[in-house]
Design an enzyme around this catalytic site. Structure first.
Site, PDB file in Angstrom:
ATOM      1  N   LEU A  60      54.062  35.400  37.658  1.00  0.00           N
ATOM      2  CA  LEU A  60      53.773  36.500  38.582  1.00  0.00           C
ATOM      3  C   LEU A  60      53.361  37.747  37.834  1.00  0.00           C
ATOM      4  CD1 LEU A  60      56.581  36.162  41.256  1.00  0.00           C
ATOM      5  CD2 LEU A  60      54.202  35.501  41.438  1.00  0.00           C
ATOM      6  N   CYS A  61      52.518  37.551  36.838  1.00  0.00           N
ATOM      7  CA  CYS A  61      52.132  38.697  36.044  1.00  0.00           C
ATOM      8  C   CYS A  61      50.647  38.632  35.707  1.00  0.00           C
ATOM      9  CB  CYS A  61      52.961  38.778  34.776  1.00  0.00           C
ATOM     10  SG  CYS A  61      52.957  37.249  33.862  1.00  0.00           S
ATOM     11  N   GLY A  62      49.847  38.177  36.626  1.00  0.00           N
ATOM     12  CA  GLY A  62      48.405  38.170  36.402  1.00  0.00           C
ATOM     13  C   GLY A  62      48.011  37.219  35.291  1.00  0.00           C
ATOM     14  N   SER A  84      51.994  44.186  33.023  1.00  0.00           N
ATOM     15  CA  SER A  84      51.098  43.253  33.672  1.00  0.00           C
ATOM     16  C   SER A  84      51.648  42.838  35.045  1.00  0.00           C
ATOM     17  CB  SER A  84      50.957  42.059  32.748  1.00  0.00           C
ATOM     18  OG  SER A  84      50.045  41.173  33.199  1.00  0.00           O
TER      19      SER A  84
END
Lengths: 134, 294
Positions: B90-92, B249
């Site tokens: 869940l951080c691009g 991020s």
């Protein structure tokens, strides 16, 4: 103050002390040495022991800090100690250290001789702490 | 055409998704601040370590007895890539870009006929690389520094790398990780760890100092003690940047997600209102035409 020297104590996590002092004593790997302003440049290892800080006066010991080992770099104007672990001597707790030493002894006895290196190193540090704790 | 009830349900579910993403964004934001502080306060040690090393290395010519961490093994056949990623997603593109760079390195090195080994720090990197490069992964670490990263966490990894180096398992070690440039930009970098690249004393002042500096014990045993430590510091620094980068991020990714959810809610609400209006109009027409017929 022309006769003071910048003393820096750094642990991997952060800069602990950075201030001008009159004198510091450092437990060097080849023997303890004192640093005054104008000390000849020296790089040395540091063994487990106590750093003594003489803040304003060379006669008055103002602070004692235990270091578990590391490196020290001394030049004419500053003394930098890179410590693995640093605790003010006042905060060392004799009782807690004694239990820790006991637990370590048990652990060492239970580990095969070949794998003891890390534990023995830890024991040395705890013993050194015990020696200076009040 | 979805019914009114369906639309209502969609709106409610997107709204709760937005709540979650916006909460995650805020959590990531506050953790980012803490991670940045940690990275900031670790810098003095790294700076001074680098200064000491450059003084030392400036005084030394590489000979037979120079520690191998500095001089290298003399080969470059086997290369260990340390892949530093986060444990969570869940951080691009944070983890993905490190993995992509790693794959590129593997391809290049293998094309040049080298042997590549991988050591993964962080769960995501391992999970992604396991699919196509499972045979190259020699070890992986995860959940390091869950409760705030400490130097001891970095030390675990460094010790492992050093013992493998001592056992002759590889000749060169490189670290693939995200460098934290700013909150919105993390740049994937590849950094040489072993043999250790020492920055030579840049200005003349330090060189002059080095010339008269004494060492106790002698330079080589000093280096022997200092290099593993320096490696640990480099690792620790990289891990701190990694965690700061991860939170940055994640914050950006969650910010986008929150905005998207908002757009979606607007669109769905419009849709919902239209169909409600249409239903009312339809009912009215039915009543009116019924009345007319009578």
């Amino acid at each position: 103050m022309s006769d003071s020297i910048l003393f820096e104590l750094v642990s991997p996590e952060k800069l602990l002390i950075s201030k001008p002092v009159a004198m510091v004593t450092v437990p060097g790997g080849e023997g303890e040495y004192g640093v005054l302003a104008g000390h000849s440049p020296l790089i040395t290892t540091v063994k487990a022991g106590v750093i003594g800080i003489y803040a304003d006066d060379m006669e008055v010991l103002s602070e004692r800090i235990f270091v578990a080992g590391g490196f020290a770099e001394t030049t004419q104007t500053r003394c930098t100690v890179l410590a693995d672990e640093a605790i003010p001597v006042k905060q060392l707790n004799r009782v807690a250290l004694e239990t820790e030493a006991k637990a370590l002894e048990g652990k060492i006895a239970a580990t095969p001789e070949a794998d003891r290196d890390a534990l023995l190193a830890l024991q040395e540090i705890v013993t050194a702490k015990l020696a200076v704790a009040v | 055409m979805p019914s009114l009830k369906d639309l209502k349900n969609r709106i409610v579910s997107v709204k709760s998704t937005r709540k979650i993403t916006s909460a995650m964004k805020m959590v990531a934001g506050s953790k980012l601040r803490r991670a940045q502080d940690a990275a900031e306060s670790a810098r003095p040690y790294a700076d001074r370590m680098a200064r000491m090393l450059s003084t030392l290395a400036g005084n030394l010519t590489i000979t037979q007895s120079t520690p191998r961490l500095l001089s290298g093994t003399g080969h470059d056949q086997t290369i260990l890539l340390v892949v530093l990623t986060a444990d969570r997603g869940l951080c691009g593109a944070f983890n993905g870009s490190v993995v992509r760079e790693t794959r590129r390195q593997i391809r290049e090195l293998e094309a040049a006929g080298k042997t590549v080994k991988l050591l993964c720090v962080g769960r995501k990197g391992r999970d992604l690389l396991r699919r196509d490069n499972a045979d190259k992964i020699i070890q992986s670490f995860e959940n390091l520094g869950r409760k705030g990263l400490s130097f001891a966490d970095a030390d675990i990894v460094t010790t492992e790398i050093l013992s493998r180096f001592a056992a002759g398992e590889f000749d060169i070690c490189r670290l693939v990780s995200n460098r934290f440039k700013s909150v919105i930009a993390q740049i994937v970098t590849v950094k040489q760890m072993i043999p250790f690249a020492v920055e030579k004393a840049a200005n003349e002042n330090t060189e002059a100092q080095a010339a008269v500096c004494e060492f106790e014990p002698d330079e080589e045993s000093m280096l022997e003690a200092l290099l593993p430590r320096a490696l640990g510091v480099a690792m620790y620094g990289a891990m701190l940047e990694n965690s700061a980068g991860f939170y940055a991020s994640q914050m950006t990714a969650m910010d986008n997600a929150t905005r998207n959810a908002g757009d979606m809610i607007n669109k769905l609400t419009l849709n919902y209102n239209r169909s409600r209006q249409a239903a009312i109009t339809k009912e009215l027409i039915e009543i009116i035409s019924g009345a007319e017929a009578v």
